[in-house]
Design a protein around this motif. Structure first.
Motif, PDB file in Angstrom:
ATOM      1  N   LYS A 176       1.103  -1.206  -0.136  1.00 18.28           N
ATOM      2  CA  LYS A 176      -0.050  -0.058   0.065  1.00 18.28           C
ATOM      3  C   LYS A 176       0.857   1.392  -0.022  1.00 18.28           C
ATOM      4  CE  LYS A 176      -4.523  -1.456   1.685  1.00 18.28           C
ATOM      5  NZ  LYS A 176      -5.335  -1.134   2.731  1.00 18.28           N
ATOM      6  N   ILE A 177       2.120   1.250   0.653  1.00 21.41           N
ATOM      7  CA  ILE A 177       3.026   2.406   0.668  1.00 21.41           C
ATOM      8  C   ILE A 177       3.424   2.552  -0.548  1.00 21.41           C
ATOM      9  CG2 ILE A 177       5.197   2.997   1.498  1.00 21.41           C
ATOM     10  CD1 ILE A 177       4.340   1.693   4.349  1.00 21.41           C
ATOM     11  N   LEU A 178       3.873   1.434  -1.192  1.00 25.07           N
ATOM     12  CA  LEU A 178       4.434   1.509  -2.632  1.00 25.07           C
ATOM     13  C   LEU A 178       3.275   2.045  -3.650  1.00 25.07           C
ATOM     14  CD1 LEU A 178       6.489  -1.632  -2.827  1.00 25.07           C
ATOM     15  CD2 LEU A 178       7.294   0.396  -3.086  1.00 25.07           C
ATOM     16  N   ALA A 179       2.038   1.859  -3.439  1.00 27.86           N
ATOM     17  CA  ALA A 179       1.019   2.210  -4.404  1.00 27.86           C
ATOM     18  C   ALA A 179       1.060   3.842  -4.157  1.00 27.86           C
ATOM     19  CB  ALA A 179      -0.342   1.732  -3.957  1.00 27.86           C
ATOM     20  N   TYR A 180       0.940   4.216  -3.014  1.00 28.37           N
ATOM     21  CA  TYR A 180       0.853   5.747  -2.744  1.00 28.37           C
ATOM     22  C   TYR A 180       1.927   6.575  -3.004  1.00 28.37           C
ATOM     23  CZ  TYR A 180      -3.585   5.296  -0.104  1.00 28.37           C
ATOM     24  OH  TYR A 180      -4.944   5.037   0.315  1.00 28.37           O
ATOM     25  N   SER A 181       3.116   5.676  -2.974  1.00 25.03           N
ATOM     26  CA  SER A 181       4.396   6.285  -3.552  1.00 25.03           C
ATOM     27  C   SER A 181       4.086   6.636  -5.304  1.00 25.03           C
ATOM     28  CB  SER A 181       5.493   5.427  -3.508  1.00 25.03           C
ATOM     29  OG  SER A 181       6.529   5.635  -4.346  1.00 25.03           O
ATOM     30  N   SER A 182       3.618   5.561  -5.620  1.00 27.98           N
ATOM     31  CA  SER A 182       3.509   5.742  -7.298  1.00 27.98           C
ATOM     32  C   SER A 182       2.271   6.644  -7.473  1.00 27.98           C
ATOM     33  CB  SER A 182       2.728   4.180  -7.616  1.00 27.98           C
ATOM     34  OG  SER A 182       2.225   4.288  -8.980  1.00 27.98           O
ATOM     35  N   ILE A 183       1.591   6.929  -6.859  1.00 28.49           N
ATOM     36  CA  ILE A 183       0.415   7.882  -7.050  1.00 28.49           C
ATOM     37  C   ILE A 183       1.011   9.200  -6.741  1.00 28.49           C
ATOM     38  CG2 ILE A 183      -1.699   9.276  -6.216  1.00 28.49           C
ATOM     39  CD1 ILE A 183      -2.571   6.127  -5.093  1.00 28.49           C
ATOM     40  N   ALA A 184       1.925   9.479  -6.004  1.00 28.38           N
ATOM     41  CA  ALA A 184       2.385  10.794  -5.767  1.00 28.38           C
ATOM     42  C   ALA A 184       3.661  10.932  -6.880  1.00 28.38           C
ATOM     43  CB  ALA A 184       3.487  10.774  -4.502  1.00 28.38           C
ATOM     44  N   HIS A 185       4.418  10.215  -7.312  1.00 25.02           N
ATOM     45  CA  HIS A 185       5.076  10.197  -8.506  1.00 25.02           C
ATOM     46  C   HIS A 185       4.486  10.665  -9.742  1.00 25.02           C
ATOM     47  CE1 HIS A 185       8.264   8.354  -5.909  1.00 25.02           C
ATOM     48  NE2 HIS A 185       9.173   9.287  -6.506  1.00 25.02           N
ATOM     49  N   LEU A 186       3.324   9.748  -9.909  1.00 26.30           N
ATOM     50  CA  LEU A 186       2.581  10.273 -11.245  1.00 26.30           C
ATOM     51  C   LEU A 186       2.027  11.394 -11.172  1.00 26.30           C
ATOM     52  CD1 LEU A 186       0.596   6.800 -11.470  1.00 26.30           C
ATOM     53  CD2 LEU A 186       2.281   7.611 -12.967  1.00 26.30           C
ATOM     54  N   GLY A 187       1.758  12.079 -10.002  1.00 24.32           N
ATOM     55  CA  GLY A 187       1.505  13.329  -9.849  1.00 24.32           C
ATOM     56  C   GLY A 187       2.244  14.473 -10.262  1.00 24.32           C
ATOM     57  N   TRP A 188       3.582  14.049  -9.966  1.00 23.19           N
ATOM     58  CA  TRP A 188       4.784  14.905 -10.388  1.00 23.19           C
ATOM     59  C   TRP A 188       4.782  15.008 -11.749  1.00 23.19           C
ATOM     60  CZ3 TRP A 188       8.202  18.273  -7.822  1.00 23.19           C
ATOM     61  CH2 TRP A 188       8.020  18.149  -6.349  1.00 23.19           C
ATOM     62  N   MET A 189       4.813  13.899 -12.315  1.00 24.79           N
ATOM     63  CA  MET A 189       4.759  13.848 -13.966  1.00 24.79           C
ATOM     64  C   MET A 189       3.788  14.717 -14.653  1.00 24.79           C
ATOM     65  SD  MET A 189       5.591   9.677 -14.286  1.00 24.79           S
ATOM     66  CE  MET A 189       6.356   8.725 -12.879  1.00 24.79           C
ATOM     67  N   ILE A 190       2.570  14.551 -14.046  1.00 26.43           N
ATOM     68  CA  ILE A 190       1.331  15.054 -14.764  1.00 26.43           C
ATOM     69  C   ILE A 190       1.433  16.694 -14.658  1.00 26.43           C
ATOM     70  CG2 ILE A 190      -1.042  15.439 -14.453  1.00 26.43           C
ATOM     71  CD1 ILE A 190      -0.451  13.072 -15.950  1.00 26.43           C
ATOM     72  N   LEU A 191       2.125  17.222 -13.527  1.00 25.82           N
ATOM     73  CA  LEU A 191       2.285  18.670 -13.272  1.00 25.82           C
ATOM     74  C   LEU A 191       2.872  19.516 -14.520  1.00 25.82           C
ATOM     75  CD1 LEU A 191       2.970  18.955  -9.463  1.00 25.82           C
ATOM     76  CD2 LEU A 191       1.239  19.931 -10.693  1.00 25.82           C
TER      77      LEU A 191
END
Length: 348
Positions: A176-191
């Motif tokens: 679950k921690i890795l999933a939230y880490s993935s969501i945060a990194h994807l957010g940086w990419m989309i920004l």
């Protein structure tokens, strides 16, 4: 699983992504995404554990919803503009719908709720495929849908970085921690997607390298929650010293590779007169850094009682191949000195 079936499914994964990469027609792109989804579903459910079956069902429902939405949006675009071409998106309604459908496909906040639950029900190898390879095809389409709705992309990006940071704070399960880490990194990419697509590609590449290192490390040490990290010193002492560095690289600390994309993204956002957004993104990175530090603390500064079950694995050599981990962990830790060359290549 039968090796022939496994080879067929992996071929299907590759084929679906390649079709989406090569397509300029919305129906072909949709078909590639569907092949991709159908190929990974047997891999997810192969253990026949109730949790794996539940995760597979949730994943299928989320992906089917996104695919239906994508198909509806592409048909609407053809109806409104007479064009099926991916690069000919002129009407704002289908463009917005397609962006939201692709956000649901890759798990961007606030369409992220399926991602932690699905990843928690999978083994680490299938979770690695889900966190890396399955992002490629939707990202390829997001890069091509221009001009996308700028405000929507910024809202999705900043929400994902914040949700990825907040969501991982109170988790004890590593997946679950890795999933939230993935969501945060994807957010940086989309920004930064609309301002510098090449920088988004660089961030995706670095994220893949770091995530691969971490998943393989947890697989070798057979860790699924924070408590089992405390016993990893007895299983693989060298790996126990490397994993905290990988975690801090994911958090974006300066001497490590993970700092490079965050640094360039903050610089690009500031150039675009989005300094407040850059500030919020940088602060959200601190939230993520907290739970990476928490994992590092559990591994290096916490030690289980020295009983027989804890010391026994010390004598058993690992039979898993470690060469890919050696290469990716070196890249995760040591690539920051290449920042000037990388900036010259990816920020034109």
């Amino acid at each position: 699983m039968n090796p022939y079936i496994l080879a067929t499914l992996l071929f299907g994964l590759g084929l679906g992504t390649t079709i989406t990469f090569a397509s300029s027609h919305w129906l072909f792109a949709w078909m590639g995404l569907e092949i991709n989804t159908l190929a990974i579903i047997p891999l997810m459910a192969q253990s026949h554990h109730p949790r794996a079956v539940e995760a597979t069902t949730k994943y299928f429902l989320a992906q089917a919803t996104a695919a239906a939405m994508l198909l509806f949006a592409s048909i609407s675009n053809a109806w409104l503009s007479g064009q099926w071409d991916i690069h000919q998106m002129s009407h704002p309604l289908p463009t917005t719908l397609i962006t939201l459908a692709l956000a649901l496909k890759i798990g961007l906040a606030p369409l992220h709720t399926w991602m932690p639950e699905v990843l928690q029900g999978l083994d680490l190898t299938t979770g690695l495929i889900l966190s890396t390879w399955q992002k490629l095809a939707p990202f390829c389409l997001l890069l091509q849908v221009q001009p996308a709705n700028a405000t929507l992309l910024l809202v999705l990006g900043i929400t994902s970085t914040l949700v990825g940071g907040w969501g991982g704070l109170n988790q004890t399960q590593l997946r679950k921690i890795l999933a939230y880490s993935s969501i945060a990194h994807l957010g940086w990419m989309i920004l930064v997607l609309q301002f510098s697509p090449s920088l988004t590609f660089l961030t995706l590449l670095v994220y893949f390298i770091m995530t691969f290192s971490l998943f393989i490390s947890f697989k070798i040490s057979n860790a699924t929650n924070i408590n089992t990290l405390a016993t990893s010193w007895a299983k693989a002492p060298a790996l126990t010293s490397i994993i905290p560095l990988i975690l801090l690289s994911l958090g974006g600390l300066p001497p490590l590779t993970g700092f490079l994309p965050k640094w360039l993204i903050l610089q690009e956002l500031t150039k675009q007169d989005l300094a407040p957004l850059a500030t919020v993104a940088a602060l959200s990175a601190l939230l993520s850094l907290f739970f990476y530090l928490r994992l590092s603390y559990a591994m290096t500064l916490t030690m289980t009682p020295n009983n027989l079950t804890a010391t026994l694995p010390w004598r058993l050599p690992s039979l898993q191949t470690t060469l890919p981990l050696a290469i990716t962990s070196s890249a995760t830790i040591c690539l920051l000195p290449l920042a000037p060359a990388t900036a010259a290549l990816f920020t034109w």
